[in-house]
Design a protein around this motif. Structure first.
Motif, PDB file in Angstrom:
ATOM      1  N   GLN A  21      -4.864   4.507  11.775  1.00 20.25           N
ATOM      2  CA  GLN A  21      -4.627   3.222  11.098  1.00 20.25           C
ATOM      3  C   GLN A  21      -5.049   3.293   9.623  1.00 20.25           C
ATOM      4  O   GLN A  21      -4.719   2.435   8.839  1.00 20.25           O
ATOM      5  CB  GLN A  21      -5.323   2.074  11.830  1.00 20.25           C
ATOM      6  N   LEU A  22      -5.774   4.371   9.242  1.00 16.72           N
ATOM      7  CA  LEU A  22      -6.187   4.550   7.854  1.00 16.72           C
ATOM      8  C   LEU A  22      -5.184   5.427   7.109  1.00 16.72           C
ATOM      9  O   LEU A  22      -4.521   6.266   7.709  1.00 16.72           O
ATOM     10  CB  LEU A  22      -7.564   5.223   7.785  1.00 16.72           C
ATOM     11  N   PHE A  23      -5.096   5.227   5.792  1.00 15.49           N
ATOM     12  CA  PHE A  23      -4.246   6.075   4.966  1.00 15.49           C
ATOM     13  C   PHE A  23      -4.850   6.196   3.571  1.00 15.49           C
ATOM     14  O   PHE A  23      -5.655   5.372   3.148  1.00 15.49           O
ATOM     15  CB  PHE A  23      -2.799   5.577   4.914  1.00 15.49           C
ATOM     16  N   VAL A  24      -4.461   7.240   2.858  1.00 10.80           N
ATOM     17  CA  VAL A  24      -5.009   7.531   1.538  1.00 10.80           C
ATOM     18  C   VAL A  24      -4.216   6.792   0.470  1.00 10.80           C
ATOM     19  O   VAL A  24      -2.989   6.849   0.437  1.00 10.80           O
ATOM     20  CB  VAL A  24      -4.963   9.048   1.243  1.00 10.80           C
ATOM     21  N   VAL A  25      -4.941   6.115  -0.402  1.00 11.58           N
ATOM     22  CA  VAL A  25      -4.340   5.493  -1.577  1.00 11.58           C
ATOM     23  C   VAL A  25      -4.447   6.460  -2.753  1.00 11.58           C
ATOM     24  O   VAL A  25      -3.506   6.635  -3.510  1.00 11.58           O
ATOM     25  CB  VAL A  25      -5.010   4.143  -1.903  1.00 11.58           C
ATOM     26  N   VAL A  38      -9.879   7.106  -2.051  1.00 13.89           N
ATOM     27  CA  VAL A  38      -9.728   5.673  -1.813  1.00 13.89           C
ATOM     28  C   VAL A  38      -8.804   5.536  -0.605  1.00 13.89           C
ATOM     29  O   VAL A  38      -7.705   6.085  -0.590  1.00 13.89           O
ATOM     30  CB  VAL A  38      -9.148   4.935  -3.035  1.00 13.89           C
ATOM     31  N   ILE A  39      -9.296   4.813   0.416  1.00 20.87           N
ATOM     32  CA  ILE A  39      -8.510   4.632   1.641  1.00 20.87           C
ATOM     33  C   ILE A  39      -8.201   3.157   1.854  1.00 20.87           C
ATOM     34  O   ILE A  39      -8.900   2.271   1.365  1.00 20.87           O
ATOM     35  CB  ILE A  39      -9.232   5.207   2.882  1.00 20.87           C
ATOM     36  N   ASP A  40      -7.138   2.920   2.587  1.00 17.06           N
ATOM     37  CA  ASP A  40      -6.778   1.577   3.023  1.00 17.06           C
ATOM     38  C   ASP A  40      -6.409   1.711   4.492  1.00 17.06           C
ATOM     39  O   ASP A  40      -6.339   2.816   5.027  1.00 17.06           O
ATOM     40  CB  ASP A  40      -5.603   1.035   2.203  1.00 17.06           C
ATOM     41  N   GLY A  41      -6.180   0.586   5.141  1.00 17.23           N
ATOM     42  CA  GLY A  41      -5.840   0.632   6.553  1.00 17.23           C
ATOM     43  C   GLY A  41      -4.840  -0.436   6.916  1.00 17.23           C
ATOM     44  O   GLY A  41      -4.618  -1.390   6.165  1.00 17.23           O
ATOM     45  N   ASP A  42      -4.241  -0.275   8.070  1.00 19.65           N
ATOM     46  CA  ASP A  42      -3.278  -1.268   8.551  1.00 19.65           C
ATOM     47  C   ASP A  42      -3.988  -2.572   8.900  1.00 19.65           C
ATOM     48  O   ASP A  42      -3.364  -3.630   8.932  1.00 19.65           O
ATOM     49  CB  ASP A  42      -2.514  -0.724   9.762  1.00 19.65           C
ATOM     50  N   GLN A  43      -5.276  -2.503   9.198  1.00 19.22           N
ATOM     51  CA  GLN A  43      -6.149  -3.663   9.300  1.00 19.22           C
ATOM     52  C   GLN A  43      -7.202  -3.486   8.206  1.00 19.22           C
ATOM     53  O   GLN A  43      -6.978  -2.747   7.278  1.00 19.22           O
ATOM     54  CB  GLN A  43      -6.813  -3.751  10.685  1.00 19.22           C
ATOM     55  N   ARG A  85       3.028   0.274   3.609  1.00 14.19           N
ATOM     56  CA  ARG A  85       2.012  -0.126   4.600  1.00 14.19           C
ATOM     57  C   ARG A  85       1.107  -1.219   4.055  1.00 14.19           C
ATOM     58  O   ARG A  85       0.643  -2.086   4.794  1.00 14.19           O
ATOM     59  CB  ARG A  85       1.166   1.074   5.028  1.00 14.19           C
ATOM     60  N   GLN A  86       0.830  -1.186   2.746  1.00 19.96           N
ATOM     61  CA  GLN A  86      -0.029  -2.199   2.151  1.00 19.96           C
ATOM     62  C   GLN A  86       0.689  -3.557   2.087  1.00 19.96           C
ATOM     63  O   GLN A  86       0.071  -4.600   2.291  1.00 19.96           O
ATOM     64  CB  GLN A  86      -0.479  -1.775   0.756  1.00 19.96           C
ATOM     65  N   PHE A  87       1.970  -3.536   1.803  1.00 18.24           N
ATOM     66  CA  PHE A  87       2.739  -4.782   1.786  1.00 18.24           C
ATOM     67  C   PHE A  87       2.845  -5.344   3.200  1.00 18.24           C
ATOM     68  O   PHE A  87       2.653  -6.539   3.416  1.00 18.24           O
ATOM     69  CB  PHE A  87       4.129  -4.558   1.191  1.00 18.24           C
ATOM     70  N   ILE A  88       3.145  -4.485   4.163  1.00 22.25           N
ATOM     71  CA  ILE A  88       3.283  -4.919   5.562  1.00 22.25           C
ATOM     72  C   ILE A  88       1.982  -5.562   6.035  1.00 22.25           C
ATOM     73  O   ILE A  88       1.993  -6.606   6.686  1.00 22.25           O
ATOM     74  CB  ILE A  88       3.703  -3.716   6.442  1.00 22.25           C
ATOM     75  N   LYS A  89       0.868  -4.972   5.685  1.00 25.67           N
ATOM     76  CA  LYS A  89      -0.453  -5.491   6.057  1.00 25.67           C
ATOM     77  C   LYS A  89      -0.691  -6.885   5.484  1.00 25.67           C
ATOM     78  O   LYS A  89      -1.415  -7.691   6.065  1.00 25.67           O
ATOM     79  CB  LYS A  89      -1.515  -4.513   5.544  1.00 25.67           C
ATOM     80  N   ASN A  90      -0.095  -7.194   4.340  1.00 24.86           N
ATOM     81  CA  ASN A  90      -0.366  -8.443   3.631  1.00 24.86           C
ATOM     82  C   ASN A  90       0.707  -9.512   3.797  1.00 24.86           C
ATOM     83  O   ASN A  90       0.714 -10.500   3.050  1.00 24.86           O
ATOM     84  CB  ASN A  90      -0.611  -8.148   2.149  1.00 24.86           C
ATOM     85  N   VAL A  91       1.594  -9.347   4.778  1.00 18.32           N
ATOM     86  CA  VAL A  91       2.574 -10.399   5.061  1.00 18.32           C
ATOM     87  C   VAL A  91       1.819 -11.689   5.380  1.00 18.32           C
ATOM     88  O   VAL A  91       0.823 -11.679   6.099  1.00 18.32           O
ATOM     89  CB  VAL A  91       3.511  -9.988   6.223  1.00 18.32           C
ATOM     90  N   GLU A 110       8.007 -11.257   4.353  1.00 21.78           N
ATOM     91  CA  GLU A 110       8.466 -10.106   5.134  1.00 21.78           C
ATOM     92  C   GLU A 110       8.268  -8.835   4.312  1.00 21.78           C
ATOM     93  O   GLU A 110       8.412  -8.854   3.087  1.00 21.78           O
ATOM     94  CB  GLU A 110       9.945 -10.249   5.499  1.00 21.78           C
ATOM     95  N   ALA A 111       7.932  -7.763   4.980  1.00 25.87           N
ATOM     96  CA  ALA A 111       7.821  -6.451   4.341  1.00 25.87           C
ATOM     97  C   ALA A 111       8.281  -5.400   5.340  1.00 25.87           C
ATOM     98  O   ALA A 111       7.900  -5.429   6.506  1.00 25.87           O
ATOM     99  CB  ALA A 111       6.383  -6.180   3.899  1.00 25.87           C
ATOM    100  N   THR A 112       9.129  -4.504   4.868  1.00 29.39           N
ATOM    101  CA  THR A 112       9.627  -3.411   5.697  1.00 29.39           C
ATOM    102  C   THR A 112       9.370  -2.113   4.956  1.00 29.39           C
ATOM    103  O   THR A 112       8.773  -2.106   3.879  1.00 29.39           O
ATOM    104  CB  THR A 112      11.147  -3.562   5.949  1.00 29.39           C
ATOM    105  N   GLU A 113       9.862  -1.023   5.459  1.00 27.52           N
ATOM    106  CA  GLU A 113       9.740   0.264   4.775  1.00 27.52           C
ATOM    107  C   GLU A 113      10.599   0.310   3.510  1.00 27.52           C
ATOM    108  O   GLU A 113      10.394   1.158   2.648  1.00 27.52           O
ATOM    109  CB  GLU A 113      10.137   1.412   5.714  1.00 27.52           C
ATOM    110  N   ASP A 114      11.578  -0.607   3.390  1.00 31.26           N
ATOM    111  CA  ASP A 114      12.514  -0.580   2.257  1.00 31.26           C
ATOM    112  C   ASP A 114      12.201  -1.587   1.153  1.00 31.26           C
ATOM    113  O   ASP A 114      12.555  -1.375   0.001  1.00 31.26           O
ATOM    114  CB  ASP A 114      13.938  -0.829   2.748  1.00 31.26           C
TER     115      ASP A 114
END
Length: 157
Positions: A21-25, A38-43, A85-91, A110-114
């Motif tokens: 659920q974590l990813f590198v910024v 610097v990391i962020d996460g889906d939560q 992923r950061q946009f999707i997290k902040n819907v 709404e946020a998608t991969e596109d």
């Protein structure tokens, strides 16, 4: 120094595999061998998440080979969003989005991969007569159309 970078990146990737659920910024190693991640996460990202990533890197590297320091930070409030992923997290949150033509303060609906979809209310001149009326606006943007986007922090009274 490139050996340190390569090893640190491998151990960082292993830490993220353990917590997908974590990813590198951002990932940077400066001339003084200071490794900054610097990391962020889906939560939300917790202090223990940062510690786990830091330990994974630090405990695998050998201080006898090279002197180094490790700093792992969570993505900060008010920083520019960079990944889908950061946009999707902040819907559901309010964003300030800058495009080539305008700055918009709107709800991210709404946020998608596109791309993203924004909604907001604006005061515009009436089509007939004097004065203004409130209209609902909506805009879909591809990520490449966004110059920068930040989550707006709103304090309720």
């Amino acid at each position: 120094m490139s050996t340190l970078i390569n090893k640190a990146k491998i151990y960082l990737d292993e830490a993220l595999e353990e917590n997908p659920q974590l990813f590198v910024v951002s990932f940077d190693v400066n001339a003084a061998n200071h490794i900054k991640v610097v990391i962020d996460g889906d939560q939300d990202v917790s202090i223990s998440d940062c510690m786990a990533v830091s330990r994974k890197i630090e405990h695998q590297l050998d201080r006898d080979e090279e002197d180094f320091s490790v700093e792992v930070l969570s993505f900060g409030v008010g920083e520019k969003l960079m990944f889908p992923r950061q946009f999707i997290k902040n819907v559901g949150r309010k964003l300030e989005v800058e495009t080539a033509d305008e700055k918009i303060k709107a709800d991210l609906v709404e946020a998608t991969e596109d791309g993203i979809e924004l909604q907001w209310k604006a005061r515009e001149p009436k089509p007939v007569g004097k004065g203004k009326h409130t209209v609902e606006k909506e805009l879909k943007l591809a990520y490449q159309e966004i110059k920068q986007a930040k989550v707006m922090i709103i304090f309720n009274k």
